[in-house]
Enzyme design. Sequence first.
Site, PDB file in Angstrom:
ATOM      1  CE  LYS A  83     -42.105 -28.199  28.879  1.00 38.15           C
ATOM      2  NZ  LYS A  83     -42.153 -29.097  27.696  1.00 38.15           N
ATOM      3  CE  LYS A 105     -41.020 -23.430  20.659  1.00 39.77           C
ATOM      4  NZ  LYS A 105     -39.871 -24.068  21.048  1.00 39.77           N
ATOM      5  CE  LYS A 121     -46.215 -30.589  20.649  1.00 29.64           C
ATOM      6  NZ  LYS A 121     -45.638 -31.645  21.275  1.00 29.64           N
TER       7      LYS A 121
END
Length: 331
Positions: free
Chosen positions: A111, A195, A198
């Site tokens: 991240k 994956k 979102k």
Amino acid sequence: MARILSGVKPTGKMTLGNYIGSFRNFPSFQEDNESYIFVADIHALTLPIDPANLRSTTYDVISFYLAAGLDPNKTVLFKQSDIKEVAVLNSILINYIYMGELSRMTQFKAKSAKLNQKKIGVGLFAYPVLMAADIFMYDAEIVPVGDDQIQHVELAHDIAKRFNSRYNAKLLSMPKSVTPKVGKRIMSLQDPLHKMSKSDDPKKQKGVIYLQDSEKDIRKKIMSAITDSEAVVRFDPEKKPGISNLLSIYCAMKKVEISDAEKTFNNCNYGVFKKAVADAVMEEIGPFQKKFFAYRSDEKKLDEIFEQGAIKARQAASVVLERVKKAVGLK
Ligand code: TRP
């Protein structure tokens, strides 16, 4: 009987991956355990999020919990930020965990790599500390999570060991993660090597089934999923990632083994197979969506559920906080 705890971070629109990996599994724990399930709204602040969006997604997540079958009389359903005790426990725990440990976390590395390196929030770095505080706050022993959170639960286990041995008492619970057996890695329909997560990128959204998508959109996304030119329905994630992902989704929905599904679709063309996947998804997601929208339409009722849950969660939390405060000398 064990104490179980899990949470979902209310960011963005929830996906079919969230449904298979989290929502639909949680109710199975509430019969024979003491179950605590919450909305991790403080964690949502670790990356930039718009306040209106956070508020709305918090209601979405609790509505998904209810639609999946979590019963507020059997599960303590609450919002992370309603329990002030967790902030105090977090401030205590940050002193028992090392910066080296936090910098090694895979999620932090992934991240933070996407951010301006001069603007990485301390909250993102300390994410696993608050997560450990969530776990200890309710004496949780079992923590159902997706693959990407196992490392955080292991770290919490290490912190508990360190803390308990330092004060020579069983002060913090020693958590174990459990992950769902089927469908834990649902991949993007357009990019099956990644994956189904979102995303803000409209191109990528074509590969993601959102739980609030219309039936028409869900069917369209499945029918236009990327496949291959072999025209054989066979599970082979390396050579046939698209078809394998569709098989995983089908099996997760129908609760059948991959090998059985392969037999069912032996000699089927991809169009027929995809149609069957779309039907399987709608058969399960359709009724779930109906319930979701019914719960979601009554925010006042949801506030009441949060309030009732907070009362119960606070009871458990204050016992733990007292114990820890005494042990470290704050009391
Ligand atoms: N980190 C989890 C997620 O990304 C949410 C979460 C926060 C959580 N605290 C937790 C999960 C404690 C299990 C236990 O969705």
